[in-house]
Scaffold this active site. Structure first.
Site, mmCIF file in Angstrom:
data_model
loop_
_atom_site.group_PDB
_atom_site.id
_atom_site.type_symbol
_atom_site.label_atom_id
_atom_site.label_comp_id
_atom_site.label_asym_id
_atom_site.label_seq_id
_atom_site.Cartn_x
_atom_site.Cartn_y
_atom_site.Cartn_z
ATOM 1 N N GLN A 31 -6.756 8.578 -30.465
ATOM 2 C CA GLN A 31 -7.615 7.419 -30.301
ATOM 3 C C GLN A 31 -8.983 7.742 -30.898
ATOM 4 O OE1 GLN A 31 -5.700 7.999 -27.269
ATOM 5 N NE2 GLN A 31 -4.525 6.102 -27.231
ATOM 6 N N THR A 32 -9.938 6.864 -30.653
ATOM 7 C CA THR A 32 -11.293 7.108 -31.160
ATOM 8 C C THR A 32 -11.758 8.488 -30.709
ATOM 9 O OG1 THR A 32 -11.642 4.785 -30.760
ATOM 10 C CG2 THR A 32 -13.558 6.088 -31.335
ATOM 11 N N LEU A 33 -12.094 9.349 -31.662
ATOM 12 C CA LEU A 33 -12.602 10.666 -31.303
ATOM 13 C C LEU A 33 -14.105 10.744 -31.502
ATOM 14 C CD1 LEU A 33 -9.751 12.806 -32.819
ATOM 15 C CD2 LEU A 33 -10.088 12.123 -30.455
ATOM 16 N N GLN A 34 -14.651 9.794 -32.214
ATOM 17 C CA GLN A 34 -16.103 9.734 -32.366
ATOM 18 C C GLN A 34 -16.507 8.309 -32.680
ATOM 19 O OE1 GLN A 34 -16.099 12.456 -35.583
ATOM 20 N NE2 GLN A 34 -14.682 11.092 -36.564
ATOM 21 N N TRP A 138 -16.788 3.820 -26.367
ATOM 22 C CA TRP A 138 -17.818 4.837 -26.594
ATOM 23 C C TRP A 138 -19.220 4.248 -26.400
ATOM 24 C CZ3 TRP A 138 -15.141 9.344 -28.189
ATOM 25 C CH2 TRP A 138 -15.928 10.507 -28.128
#
Lengths: 262, 249
Positions: A31-34, A138
């Protein structure tokens, strides 16, 4: 004869063995890592009659000033403002979730108005659920509004961690803005002695310091002032507010990077 | 009725020899006895109104609303069997929500009306279900302007300037035809809706009723909501005055 249509025209299992689909699942799911396009700090503080929240209008792409007109304060319901820092696409998701919440609430009869504690609780559950899926939104969120006529100010991060305080800030703001705001509201209850004007001045001062020292900040920001007028909530969102009276005379003293002779 | 079913009225999925589906027509009868509802499409928005007969003095005033919100910009009112109406509202809300989820925008009202009408129509072609006993009036304002549709139990969906349904529909239609929809503002339409419902109620005078009026206008940001208390009160006074004037005249 194969009697199920899905088998027709495919290699026969008894001749070729069953279909090997393992290659489809050979990569781990990610998934979104950053975050990619981001907004920086959101800051907020209480005063005797309400809450002030500010967030600048910059959406950065890494260190690039990519978009300079990103609105990061969302009005939810009639008396709450949510300030969003962090990933801008996740901000848009939160905007859509909030709009869906408003619509579902408007179904009810008699109409219930969403309050800041309602929205705080709802968003906290969403943030925690997403982090538990290892797919966090995030963002860092600041929620300002009212609880039983008293000012209400809360913070949530991308893990679902949350607290309420008379002064909150996300990102760089927690280092640079919080000390300035705590001069006025150090502990719960201190806001009783702070007027709206004092709070707005403190927030403006903090936004100025953030623009000076945070490399991802902009000197154009939105300022939400939530107050009670005759017992009714009044939400005023000022847009395109500028950091006033900038003084960059110290800039030439700074050494160690950039184009300099020595 | 000219021809009573003679066996052809027991099923949705069977035509009578003269080409009618009686169950659908009977659903229409359920609507004809329902409480009167009105939709007006005026210059700057739409107005929905309903005459809510007080069936019991024990019912709480203002509770059990008959006009409902489907999405921010759309409202619905219906005449006929209330539970059927509520089901249609639920279905309309799902349609509008799915549109938002898929396209990230408000659902165009003609599309909403068409989809809801398709759903209603499905209940006229299967023997295992009965048609809905409601006329549904859908109104709202979107990017294309203001829209007003009425869907009947057959699934027919037509656009209207002024729509009426339920017991008082003929009286209401007579009154609606006198209005100039191109010049009428929403605030005026609220008053007219109140007046017309009062006129239509004359035939049913022994029963008390509550008035519900909602609108979607450009001025209120294209949001479906009940009209302000002050305007509702004003509309009621206007309606009573006009009614008295008619009686004297």
């Amino acid at each position: 004869m194969q009697h199920t249509q899905e088998k027709w025209g495919r290699p026969r299992d008894d001749v070729y063995g069953p279909y090997d689909a393992s290659y489809l699942n050979s990569e781990p799911r990610t998934q979104t890592l950053q975050p990619t396009v981001t907004g920086t700090s959101v800051i907020g503080m209480k005063f005797n009659n309400g809450v002030v929240i500010a967030a600048d209008n910059l959406a950065s792409y890494g260190s690039l000033r990519r978009f300079i007109d990103q609105e990061r304060l969302i009005k939810v319901g009639s008396e709450t403002v949510v300030g969003v820092g962090g990933d801008v696409s996740d901000l848009q998701t939160i905007e859509e979730i909030m709009e869906g919440l408003e619509i579902s609430e408007s179904y009810d009869e008699p109409a219930q108005s969403l309050t800041a504690p309602n929205i705080h609780s709802y968003l906290q559950r969403i943030m925690y659920k997403r982090r538990s899926k290892l797919d966090p939104l995030w963002n860092a969120l600041v929620i300002g509004g009212f609880k039983n006529d008293e000012p209400y100010l809360a913070f949530i991060d991308l893990l679902g961690t949350t607290y309420t305080a008379p002064a909150v800030a996300s990102g760089f703001g927690s280092y640079l803005a919080i000390p300035i705001l705590r001069k006025l509201v150090d502990r719960e209850g201190d806001q009783q002695n702070v007027s709206k004007e004092q709070a707005v001045d403190a927030i403006k001062e903090a936004m100025k310091v953030l623009f000076y020292r945070d490399g991802r900040a902009l000197d154009k920001y939105s300022l939400a002032i939530l107050s009670k007028k005759d017992g009714k909530p009044d939400v005023e969102i000022l847009k395109d507010v500028r950091v006033e009276n900038q003084n960059w005379s110290m800039a030439k003293q700074i050494k160690g990077f950039g184009t300099q002779d020595e | 009725m000219t021809s009573i079913g003679t066996g052809y009225d027991l099923s949705n999925s069977v035509f009578s020899p003269d080409g009618r589906v009686f169950q659908v027509e009977y659903a229409g009868k359920a609507v004809e006895n329902g409480s009167t509802s009105i939709g007006i499409r005026c210059k700057d928005g739409i107005v929905l109104a309903v005459e809510k007969i007080t069936v019991s003095k024990l019912l709480k005033l203002g509770a059990n609303k008959r006009i409902q919100t489907v999405d921010k910009h759309v409202g619905v009112v219906y005449s006929g069997m209330n539970p059927d109406g509520r089901h249609i509202v639920t279905r309309s809300r799902e349609e509008a929500r799915h549109w938002r989820d898929q396209f990230r925008e408000q659902m165009p009202i003609p599309t909403l009306a068409a989809n809801v009408a398709s759903y209603v129509q499905l209940y006229t072609v299967y023997n295992s279900v009965r048609p809905f006993g409601v006329n549904t009036i859908i109104g709202g304002v979107d990017d294309e302007g203001s829209h007003l549709y009425m869907i009947d139990p057959s699934g027919k969906s037509w656009g209207y300037r002024g729509a009426a349904s339920g017991r008082g529909r003929q009286t209401v239609n007579n009154e609606l035809e006198k209005l100039d929809f191109d010049k009428l503002t929403a605030a005026e339409a609220v008053k007219e809706a109140a007046r017309i419902l009062y006129v239509a109620h004359e035939d049913n005078k022994d029963k008390d009723f509550e008035l519900e009026i909602s609108w979607v206008t450009e001025a209120n940001g294209r949001v479906h909501e009940f009209v302000p208390e002050s305007l509702l009160a004003e509309a009621k006074i206007y309606a009573e005055e006009q009614l008295d004037a008619d009686v004297e005249g």
